[in-house]
Design an enzyme around this catalytic site. Sequence first.
Site, PDB file in Angstrom:
ATOM      1  N   HIS A  31      -9.611 -24.453 -25.849  1.00  0.00           N
ATOM      2  CA  HIS A  31      -9.443 -25.719 -26.549  1.00  0.00           C
ATOM      3  C   HIS A  31     -10.637 -26.623 -26.299  1.00  0.00           C
ATOM      4  CE1 HIS A  31      -5.407 -24.461 -27.204  1.00  0.00           C
ATOM      5  NE2 HIS A  31      -5.072 -24.541 -25.933  1.00  0.00           N
ATOM      6  N   THR A  32     -10.821 -27.580 -27.181  1.00  0.00           N
ATOM      7  CA  THR A  32     -11.840 -28.593 -26.939  1.00  0.00           C
ATOM      8  C   THR A  32     -11.366 -29.462 -25.779  1.00  0.00           C
ATOM      9  OG1 THR A  32     -12.301 -28.588 -29.279  1.00  0.00           O
ATOM     10  CG2 THR A  32     -13.187 -30.399 -28.014  1.00  0.00           C
ATOM     11  N   GLN A  33     -12.131 -29.517 -24.726  1.00  0.00           N
ATOM     12  CA  GLN A  33     -11.700 -30.258 -23.545  1.00  0.00           C
ATOM     13  C   GLN A  33     -12.516 -31.521 -23.315  1.00  0.00           C
ATOM     14  OE1 GLN A  33      -9.052 -29.607 -21.972  1.00  0.00           O
ATOM     15  NE2 GLN A  33      -8.641 -27.420 -21.859  1.00  0.00           N
ATOM     16  N   VAL A  34     -13.571 -31.710 -24.072  1.00  0.00           N
ATOM     17  CA  VAL A  34     -14.394 -32.904 -23.909  1.00  0.00           C
ATOM     18  C   VAL A  34     -14.689 -33.499 -25.276  1.00  0.00           C
ATOM     19  CG1 VAL A  34     -15.755 -33.141 -21.823  1.00  0.00           C
ATOM     20  CG2 VAL A  34     -16.061 -31.120 -23.224  1.00  0.00           C
ATOM     21  N   ASP A 135      -3.828 -29.401 -25.186  1.00  0.00           N
ATOM     22  CA  ASP A 135      -4.897 -29.375 -26.190  1.00  0.00           C
ATOM     23  C   ASP A 135      -4.910 -30.755 -26.855  1.00  0.00           C
ATOM     24  OD1 ASP A 135      -6.828 -28.657 -27.990  1.00  0.00           O
ATOM     25  OD2 ASP A 135      -5.488 -27.483 -29.283  1.00  0.00           O
TER      26      ASP A 135
END
Lengths: 260, 245
Positions: A31-34, A135
Amino acid sequence: MDHMPENWGRPRSDVYGSYQHAIHSAGPQSHTQVPSITGTSVIAMKFNNGVILAADNLGSYGSLARFTDQERLIKVGKETVVGFSGDASDMQYLESMLERLIIEDNYEQDGHNFRAPHIYEYLSRVMYNRRSKVDPLWNAILVAGKKDDGSPFLGYVDLLGITYSSPCIATGYGAYLAIPLLRKLVSEDEDAKNVTEEQARAAIDESMKVLFYRDARSLDKYTVATVTLDGNVKFDKDVRCQNMNWRFAEGIRGYGTQKQ
Amino acid sequence: MNTMFAEQFNEPATNHSTAAPIEHRFNPYSDNGGTILAISGADYAVLAGDTRHISGYSINSRFQPRVHTLPGEKPLIVSANGFSADGETLVRRLAQRVEWYSYNHNKPLSAKSCARLIQTMLYGKRMFPYYVATILAGLDENGRGAVYSFDPVGSYEREQCRAGGAAASLIMPFLDNQVNLKNQVDPATGEPKIATDLSLEDTVKLVKDAFSSATERHIQVGDYLEIKIVTKDGVSVEYFPLKRD
């Protein structure tokens, strides 16, 4: 002859079995974490005839001031404004979700339309469900409008699904720099009844100026949106910070050219 | 970028090892402060909570009520205090389950059964818990006040009184002494005092004192106190101002 180009040059399906599409998604899902392009604070307060909110027009890429015409306040439905801080792509995703929500609601020509508490409820469930999938949608959001009983509404929801209402709310650095200024006017819901739109606007402009002085990810160009209790939504775009005074900067190392 | 060149031109790491990369993992929990307190009596139960909502050192809202009344003609009151997003979600889902129960069975859910339902709901998320201290208050089958308290993963107990949340550790010893009369002896006989039911009036006084004291010593407690009282006549609410600093 097989007329499907994607099948050319690979083993025949009738002999070796069909292509295993699972190969494409091999490995754990990530997942996009930043966040990447981000917007800074959104500030808002209630006044005697509605709610006023502001957000500057900067889209930052880390410490780079990447986009200077980013609009972060959007009108949702007839009488609600939603302000986003945090990730710009997640903001655009939520914008499209809200747009679809409004369009699909309009198919039923039943005279009903979504008000701020409904939009707020929807957003809070989306945000909480995404955080529960680990997420998250990387935003802190303000929803402003009016309640079913006609009184002003202002609510906050963020990437964790945390929600609260207050007569003045700010996200990000605004919570430290703008809230003390806004609470001088509206500490309680009752106080909002004694604050005019002009007073509220002055406090918002002053807060945006203070934020531009001290928040390094901010811009002196911003949008002010006003939702009034008669259901009107007014956008004041490309507002500039006025009467700024940078004399204090002379004495501080790191502001502009150093003389010593 | 070619990592070999990057390493070549970068300053060698001095203090901390580069073997383990610094990870910025998303933390799905936070703490929103606040405290709750419940006391049960002969024919009533009280559940009170302050209305302050915080994040870190910031006060998000001075009035964000955290004590909820569940739907139904025999009302139950509940509060899930800790991480507010989890608390709100738990109470909302519980309210819907309680409502559905009344439609399916044509009778209200008893306090005892509601407590067991809360346990299964909390334990159902054993591996990703609701980060909350939960208290349920209402009247039992005999019309006596009932208070049930839960830990985040569902272990629960019926009690005379319980404090939960940020200032629970400040309030609970006070309750042990003043409600259950712990460490108190009858000066005439020298025997330990036996706890009896408190009057509703005394209970409300005790609740206000407990919260005023907790407000003095805990930065996450303050603004307003919301006291909900269940009797056979329904739920009544009382507000009491607390210090705002």
